[in-house]
Design an enzyme around this catalytic site. Sequence first.
Site, PDB file in Angstrom:
ATOM      1  N   GLY A  13       0.773  -1.233   0.000  1.00  0.00           N
ATOM      2  CA  GLY A  13       0.000   0.000   0.000  1.00  0.00           C
ATOM      3  C   GLY A  13       0.807   1.288   0.000  1.00  0.00           C
ATOM      4  N   LEU A  88      -3.741  -6.586  -7.373  1.00  0.00           N
ATOM      5  CA  LEU A  88      -3.257  -7.645  -8.264  1.00  0.00           C
ATOM      6  C   LEU A  88      -4.363  -8.637  -8.649  1.00  0.00           C
ATOM      7  CD1 LEU A  88       0.291  -8.186  -6.709  1.00  0.00           C
ATOM      8  CD2 LEU A  88      -0.414  -6.561  -8.473  1.00  0.00           C
ATOM      9  N   ASN A 105      -5.409   2.954 -12.959  1.00  0.00           N
ATOM     10  CA  ASN A 105      -4.446   1.937 -12.512  1.00  0.00           C
ATOM     11  C   ASN A 105      -3.035   2.508 -12.581  1.00  0.00           C
ATOM     12  OD1 ASN A 105      -3.460  -0.717 -11.808  1.00  0.00           O
ATOM     13  ND2 ASN A 105      -2.878  -0.994 -13.953  1.00  0.00           N
ATOM     14  N   HIS A 107       0.784   1.264 -13.202  1.00  0.00           N
ATOM     15  CA  HIS A 107       1.571   0.117 -13.669  1.00  0.00           C
ATOM     16  C   HIS A 107       3.061   0.477 -13.593  1.00  0.00           C
ATOM     17  CE1 HIS A 107       2.455  -3.555 -15.751  1.00  0.00           C
ATOM     18  NE2 HIS A 107       3.308  -2.888 -16.489  1.00  0.00           N
ATOM     19  N   ASP A 148      -4.042  -3.777 -18.998  1.00  0.00           N
ATOM     20  CA  ASP A 148      -3.089  -2.666 -19.207  1.00  0.00           C
ATOM     21  C   ASP A 148      -3.251  -2.005 -20.582  1.00  0.00           C
ATOM     22  OD1 ASP A 148      -1.996  -3.162 -16.691  1.00  0.00           O
ATOM     23  OD2 ASP A 148      -0.465  -4.495 -17.473  1.00  0.00           O
TER      24      ASP A 148
HETATM   25  C1  GAR Z   1       3.423  -1.195  -7.336  1.00  0.00           C
HETATM   26  O1  GAR Z   1       4.716  -1.181  -7.861  1.00  0.00           O
HETATM   27  C2  GAR Z   1       2.392  -1.165  -8.447  1.00  0.00           C
HETATM   28  O2  GAR Z   1       2.774  -0.375  -9.538  1.00  0.00           O
HETATM   29  C3  GAR Z   1       2.340  -2.631  -8.825  1.00  0.00           C
HETATM   30  O3  GAR Z   1       2.401  -3.313  -7.608  1.00  0.00           O
HETATM   31  C4  GAR Z   1       3.140  -2.539  -6.642  1.00  0.00           C
HETATM   32  C5  GAR Z   1       2.285  -2.374  -5.402  1.00  0.00           C
HETATM   33  O4  GAR Z   1       2.928  -1.660  -4.396  1.00  0.00           O
HETATM   34  N1  GAR Z   1       1.169  -2.903  -9.606  1.00  0.00           N
HETATM   35  C6  GAR Z   1       1.154  -3.768 -10.622  1.00  0.00           C
HETATM   36  O5  GAR Z   1       2.093  -4.422 -10.965  1.00  0.00           O
HETATM   37  C7  GAR Z   1      -0.190  -3.850 -11.360  1.00  0.00           C
HETATM   38  N2  GAR Z   1      -0.021  -4.453 -12.655  1.00  0.00           N
HETATM   39  P1  GAR Z   1       2.119  -0.943  -3.211  1.00  0.00           P
HETATM   40  O6  GAR Z   1       1.134  -1.958  -2.625  1.00  0.00           O
HETATM   41  O7  GAR Z   1       3.204  -0.616  -2.206  1.00  0.00           O
HETATM   42  O8  GAR Z   1       1.436   0.282  -3.743  1.00  0.00           O
END
Ligand code: GAR
Length: 198
Positions: A13, A88, A105, A107, A148
């Site tokens: 998060g 996810l 979103n 990415h 995406d």
């Molecule tokens: C982030 O790097 C986000 O961009 C990625 O997961 C991570 C979550 O971190 N999202 C994806 O890969 C979606 N395709 P967080 O929970 O610390 O924000």
Amino acid sequence: MLTKIAVLVSGGGTNLQALFDTGLENGEIVLVVSNRKAAYALERAKARGVETAVLSNYMEPDPAVRDEKLLDLLRSHGVEVVVLAGFLGILGEKTISAYENRIVNIHPALIPSFCGKGFYGLHVHEAVLERGVKITGATAHLVNLGVDEGPILLQKAVEVLPGDTPEVLQKRVMEEAEWKILPAAVDMICRQVKEEKQ
Ligand code: GAR
């Protein structure tokens, strides 16, 4: 009137935290939904006094029912904009159609590179290092039925440096790109919604 936002999360998060810390001029986070009960993002929401909910595959194995339950949850909170901040899971068709052009979103790569099925979290940065590209970054985009594939709102480039590990690169991409462009993109959509209501 501020635009009401729900943030969907699965993990740590830090992007949710960036939304809290940056502050939004045109929106307020009214709900945080996780598809994982143990997601630390839920603690971040609670610390801010924001309502939380968990809707996991385990709790609701049928994707169509899960889709309906999520949509009901969003509607019952008057949510106008949905943010996928490290979410996810896969959103269902009903939710995506109900919030057309209203789902943002983040990415962790420069779309159309390193995106689509299987490209999430650390896997993205592993693939970037394996391919040997020198520039990566992050993309904030609208969500449609493709993975995406929705319209791009904002992008920011980040340098890949010699000796980077996937973890080191992930952190740099977050700090230099994700935590900056996500709040900006979300605020942009919230402003649009606010103006349409006036
Ligand atoms: C982030 O790097 C986000 O961009 C990625 O997961 C991570 C979550 O971190 N999202 C994806 O890969 C979606 N395709 P967080 O929970 O610390 O924000």
